[in-house]
Design a protein around this motif. Structure first.
Motif, PDB file in Angstrom:
ATOM      1  N   SER A 176       0.826  -1.197   0.000  1.00  0.00           N
ATOM      2  CA  SER A 176       0.000   0.000   0.000  1.00  0.00           C
ATOM      3  C   SER A 176       0.865   1.254   0.000  1.00  0.00           C
ATOM      4  CB  SER A 176      -0.897   0.008   1.237  1.00  0.00           C
ATOM      5  OG  SER A 176      -1.593   1.231   1.333  1.00  0.00           O
ATOM      6  N   THR A 177       0.463   2.227  -0.781  1.00  0.00           N
ATOM      7  CA  THR A 177       1.171   3.512  -0.818  1.00  0.00           C
ATOM      8  C   THR A 177       0.466   4.549   0.057  1.00  0.00           C
ATOM      9  OG1 THR A 177      -0.056   4.162  -2.792  1.00  0.00           O
ATOM     10  CG2 THR A 177       2.103   3.104  -3.126  1.00  0.00           C
ATOM     11  N   THR A 178      -0.536   4.123   0.818  1.00  0.00           N
ATOM     12  CA  THR A 178      -1.232   5.016   1.735  1.00  0.00           C
ATOM     13  C   THR A 178      -0.238   5.522   2.775  1.00  0.00           C
ATOM     14  OG1 THR A 178      -3.230   3.694   1.438  1.00  0.00           O
ATOM     15  CG2 THR A 178      -3.191   5.194   3.310  1.00  0.00           C
ATOM     16  N   ALA A 179      -0.331   6.769   3.128  1.00  0.00           N
ATOM     17  CA  ALA A 179       0.622   7.373   4.070  1.00  0.00           C
ATOM     18  C   ALA A 179       0.388   6.907   5.504  1.00  0.00           C
ATOM     19  CB  ALA A 179       0.507   8.894   4.005  1.00  0.00           C
ATOM     20  N   GLY A 180       1.478   6.849   6.254  1.00  0.00           N
ATOM     21  CA  GLY A 180       1.415   6.596   7.693  1.00  0.00           C
ATOM     22  C   GLY A 180       0.861   5.236   8.054  1.00  0.00           C
TER      23      GLY A 180
ATOM     24  N   VAL B  73      -0.921   0.018   7.370  1.00  0.00           N
ATOM     25  CA  VAL B  73      -0.771  -1.139   8.264  1.00  0.00           C
ATOM     26  C   VAL B  73      -2.122  -1.807   8.462  1.00  0.00           C
ATOM     27  CG1 VAL B  73      -0.159  -1.849  10.619  1.00  0.00           C
ATOM     28  CG2 VAL B  73       1.212  -0.120   9.427  1.00  0.00           C
ATOM     29  N   ASP B  74      -2.145  -3.148   8.341  1.00  0.00           N
ATOM     30  CA  ASP B  74      -3.355  -3.923   8.590  1.00  0.00           C
ATOM     31  C   ASP B  74      -3.417  -4.356  10.057  1.00  0.00           C
ATOM     32  OD1 ASP B  74      -5.613  -5.499   8.532  1.00  0.00           O
ATOM     33  OD2 ASP B  74      -4.781  -7.008   7.187  1.00  0.00           O
ATOM     34  N   GLN B  75      -2.373  -5.021  10.546  1.00  0.00           N
ATOM     35  CA  GLN B  75      -2.375  -5.548  11.908  1.00  0.00           C
ATOM     36  C   GLN B  75      -0.982  -5.406  12.539  1.00  0.00           C
ATOM     37  OE1 GLN B  75      -5.209  -6.394  13.180  1.00  0.00           O
ATOM     38  NE2 GLN B  75      -6.407  -6.657  11.317  1.00  0.00           N
ATOM     39  N   MET B  76      -0.934  -5.444  13.883  1.00  0.00           N
ATOM     40  CA  MET B  76       0.341  -5.388  14.603  1.00  0.00           C
ATOM     41  C   MET B  76       0.246  -6.211  15.885  1.00  0.00           C
ATOM     42  SD  MET B  76       1.608  -1.399  14.398  1.00  0.00           S
ATOM     43  CE  MET B  76       0.301  -0.789  15.427  1.00  0.00           C
TER      44      MET B  76
ATOM     45  N   THR C 161      -6.816  -8.868   7.050  1.00  0.00           N
ATOM     46  CA  THR C 161      -8.125  -8.597   6.437  1.00  0.00           C
ATOM     47  C   THR C 161      -8.162  -8.826   4.936  1.00  0.00           C
ATOM     48  OG1 THR C 161      -7.590  -6.252   6.179  1.00  0.00           O
ATOM     49  CG2 THR C 161      -8.708  -6.910   8.222  1.00  0.00           C
ATOM     50  N   ALA C 162      -6.994  -9.067   4.327  1.00  0.00           N
ATOM     51  CA  ALA C 162      -6.935  -9.294   2.882  1.00  0.00           C
ATOM     52  C   ALA C 162      -5.764 -10.219   2.569  1.00  0.00           C
ATOM     53  CB  ALA C 162      -6.784  -7.976   2.141  1.00  0.00           C
ATOM     54  N   GLY C 163      -5.729 -10.707   1.347  1.00  0.00           N
ATOM     55  CA  GLY C 163      -4.617 -11.538   0.914  1.00  0.00           C
ATOM     56  C   GLY C 163      -3.488 -10.698   0.327  1.00  0.00           C
ATOM     57  N   ASN C 164      -2.396 -11.353   0.017  1.00  0.00           N
ATOM     58  CA  ASN C 164      -1.251 -10.725  -0.623  1.00  0.00           C
ATOM     59  C   ASN C 164      -0.658  -9.589   0.211  1.00  0.00           C
ATOM     60  OD1 ASN C 164       0.593 -10.729  -2.756  1.00  0.00           O
ATOM     61  ND2 ASN C 164      -0.448  -9.023  -3.752  1.00  0.00           N
ATOM     62  N   GLU C 165      -0.697  -9.737   1.535  1.00  0.00           N
ATOM     63  CA  GLU C 165      -0.094  -8.756   2.430  1.00  0.00           C
ATOM     64  C   GLU C 165       1.291  -9.242   2.827  1.00  0.00           C
ATOM     65  OE1 GLU C 165      -3.975  -6.559   4.238  1.00  0.00           O
ATOM     66  OE2 GLU C 165      -3.056  -8.058   5.526  1.00  0.00           O
TER      67      GLU C 165
ATOM     68  N   VAL D 117       1.909  -6.137   9.902  1.00  0.00           N
ATOM     69  CA  VAL D 117       1.363  -6.634   8.634  1.00  0.00           C
ATOM     70  C   VAL D 117       0.966  -5.428   7.795  1.00  0.00           C
ATOM     71  CG1 VAL D 117      -0.395  -8.048   7.510  1.00  0.00           C
ATOM     72  CG2 VAL D 117       0.531  -8.732   9.745  1.00  0.00           C
ATOM     73  N   PHE D 118       1.604  -5.310   6.612  1.00  0.00           N
ATOM     74  CA  PHE D 118       1.322  -4.210   5.693  1.00  0.00           C
ATOM     75  C   PHE D 118       0.314  -4.648   4.633  1.00  0.00           C
ATOM     76  CE2 PHE D 118       5.335  -2.896   7.525  1.00  0.00           C
ATOM     77  CZ  PHE D 118       5.123  -1.544   7.733  1.00  0.00           C
ATOM     78  N   LYS D 119      -0.601  -3.755   4.301  1.00  0.00           N
ATOM     79  CA  LYS D 119      -1.598  -4.006   3.262  1.00  0.00           C
ATOM     80  C   LYS D 119      -0.920  -4.049   1.894  1.00  0.00           C
ATOM     81  CE  LYS D 119      -5.078  -1.450   5.862  1.00  0.00           C
ATOM     82  NZ  LYS D 119      -5.879  -0.212   5.902  1.00  0.00           N
TER      83      LYS D 119
END
Length: 134
Positions: A26-30, A34-37, A60-64, A130-132
């Motif tokens: 994901s290129t979303t800022a900040g 992040v999906d989970q920690m 919450t999604a695949g390919n993370e 875990v990054f989206k």
């Protein structure tokens, strides 16, 4: 373009830093990327042990991508990656600060739990992020 990374502690400290580069995330800022920690700290006993962050909540999604980060205050331990993770950075064994980074692809619903094998009587800190996907 060559990147520049600056690390500045807020007080006098030993500082360790590493840079990892990935594509397809994901290129979303900040923290929105992040999906989970998960995070844990502790001290090993009189025998070497594998320490872990604890499992994250379900992805919450695949390919993370799950990244595991470990640091201790440097006890001359030889660090190694946990099950299912690939070692990317291993600064060990050293006497002032050890650090380790590892990664693992993550499917939807997975609960990754980064872990590292470390030494005896070691104060440690371990995290899984875990990054989206992008």
């Amino acid at each position: 373009t060559k990147s520049t990374i600056t690390v500045t502690p807020s007080a006098k400290a030993d500082v360790g830093a590493t840079a990892l580069e990935y594509s397809g995330l994901s290129t979303t800022a900040g923290t929105a990327a992040v999906d989970q920690m998960a995070h844990a700290t502790g001290q090993t006993a009189a025998t070497a042990a594998t320490v872990a962050s604890g499992p994250t909540l379900a992805a919450t999604a695949g390919n993370e991508l799950a990244l595991g980060f470990y640091v201790d205050s440097g006890f001359g331990d030889t660090l190694s990656a946990g099950s299912g993770f690939t070692a990317r950075v291993n600064v060990s064994p050293v006497g002032d600060m050890e650090l380790f980074a590892e990664d693992q692809p993550v499917a939807s619903g997975a609960t990754p739990n980064a872990s590292v094998k470390t030494g005896t009587h070691t104060y440690w800190d371990m995290a899984t992020i875990v990054f989206k996907s992008g």
